[in-house]
Design a protein around this motif. Structure first.
Motif, PDB file in Angstrom:
ATOM      1  N   LEU A  81      20.121  12.795  -4.222  1.00 21.14           N
ATOM      2  CA  LEU A  81      19.520  11.472  -4.274  1.00 21.14           C
ATOM      3  C   LEU A  81      18.690  11.339  -5.544  1.00 21.14           C
ATOM      4  O   LEU A  81      18.227  12.338  -6.102  1.00 21.14           O
TER       5      LEU A  81
ATOM      6  N   GLN B 216       7.149   8.538  -1.667  1.00 17.18           N
ATOM      7  CA  GLN B 216       7.893   7.429  -2.241  1.00 17.18           C
ATOM      8  C   GLN B 216       7.990   7.638  -3.746  1.00 17.18           C
ATOM      9  O   GLN B 216       7.091   8.187  -4.375  1.00 17.18           O
TER      10      GLN B 216
ATOM     11  N   SER C 224      13.653   2.380  -6.219  1.00 19.01           N
ATOM     12  CA  SER C 224      12.669   3.176  -5.480  1.00 19.01           C
ATOM     13  C   SER C 224      13.299   3.671  -4.196  1.00 19.01           C
ATOM     14  O   SER C 224      14.285   3.114  -3.708  1.00 19.01           O
ATOM     15  N   ARG C 225      12.729   4.736  -3.657  1.00 16.40           N
ATOM     16  CA  ARG C 225      13.167   5.237  -2.365  1.00 16.40           C
ATOM     17  C   ARG C 225      12.049   6.076  -1.761  1.00 16.40           C
ATOM     18  O   ARG C 225      11.121   6.500  -2.463  1.00 16.40           O
ATOM     19  N   SER C 226      12.133   6.306  -0.433  1.00 15.49           N
ATOM     20  CA  SER C 226      11.156   7.108   0.284  1.00 15.49           C
ATOM     21  C   SER C 226      11.868   8.217   1.034  1.00 15.49           C
ATOM     22  O   SER C 226      13.009   8.050   1.491  1.00 15.49           O
TER      23      SER C 226
ATOM     24  N   GLN D 174       9.233   5.703  -7.449  1.00 14.59           N
ATOM     25  CA  GLN D 174       9.756   4.631  -8.291  1.00 14.59           C
ATOM     26  C   GLN D 174      10.426   5.303  -9.485  1.00 14.59           C
ATOM     27  O   GLN D 174       9.834   6.177 -10.116  1.00 14.59           O
TER      28      GLN D 174
END
Length: 245
Positions: free
Chosen positions: A113, A218, A211-213, A220
């Protein structure tokens, strides 16, 4: 002026040509009248000549720059930094799936990811404190100047001062594509955010802004000027307003 009879210190000063001319003449007159002392001085002179002859060749050799103390300290520091960076990336690699069967894993699993290594670096260094920083901001030093030593064409560090976050330390890492780094920010309450920069690779190509968590963090992320970037923070912490690049 020396006193008579001369002390052993005076005699050694005579052998080493350290006496004043007047004192030297006085001492030579004394030696002429005391052959036992003159014999001892002559033996010392002979030993000094042998020592100068033995060292003469080494003293005439050109200076060896590799033995310069400042260069030796710099060399040790660079080697230590490389060793720490390699160990850090090994820890990251292990946590992302292990080192064994590396090529088989690449062939059978989907790509990582976006900026997974940035989030793992935050866990290791900002949360767990696995290894010490390579650079800490102090005096007139600046984090940007430190980062420019390794990424002089990259985007500038994000200015998060409006949200109370200031850069305090940096950690140099390494990837298969080259150097990577994590810069740690802190605010007056001790909350932490990291800025991560790395070169792109087969599983870390250039990224659109996004962005993702994951696992309480999290990120950016974006790309530009030949590098990938990410700002990582805990999900329960307000995300600071970033400057637009």
């Amino acid at each position: 002026m020396i006193s008579l009879p001369p002390s052993e210190r005076d005699l050694h000063a005579y052998v080493d040509h350290q006496l004043l001319e007047s004192d030297r003449r006085v001492l030579e007159t004394y030696l002429a009248a005391h052959p036992d002392v003159a014999a001892q001085v002559h033996a010392w002179q002979h030993d000094a000549q042998l020592l100068r002859a033995a060292l003469g060749g080494a003293l005439q050799q050109p200076a060896n720059p590799d033995l310069d103390p400042a260069l030796i300290r710099q060399r040790i520091k660079r080697q230590s930094r490389r060793h720490f960076a390699t160990a850090a990336m090994l820890l990251i690699a292990v946590s992302l799936g292990g080192l064994g069967g590396w090529h088989a894993r690449e062939a059978t699993q989907p790509p990582l990811l976006p900026m997974a290594d940035a989030m793992q670096a935050f866990r290791l260094f900002a949360q767990d404190g696995i290894m010490p920083a390579d650079y800490k901001v102090q005096g007139n030093g600046t984090m940007q100047a430190w980062l420019d030593r390794y990424f002089n064409q990259a985007h500038r560090l994000p200015d998060l001062s409006a949200s109370g976050f200031m850069p305090v330390s940096g950690r140099l890492l390494t990837t298969e594509q080259g150097a990577a780094a994590m810069v740690l920010y802190e605010d007056p309450q001790g909350r932490r955010i990291s800025f991560y920069i790395r070169p792109p690779g087969p599983e870390n190509g250039f990224l659109p802004r996004g962005s993702r968590s994951a696992d309480g963090l999290q990120a950016q992320y974006w790309s530009g000027a030949g590098y990938n970037y990410a700002v990582v923070s805990p999900v329960d912490q307000p995300t600071p307003q970033m400057l637009k690049f």
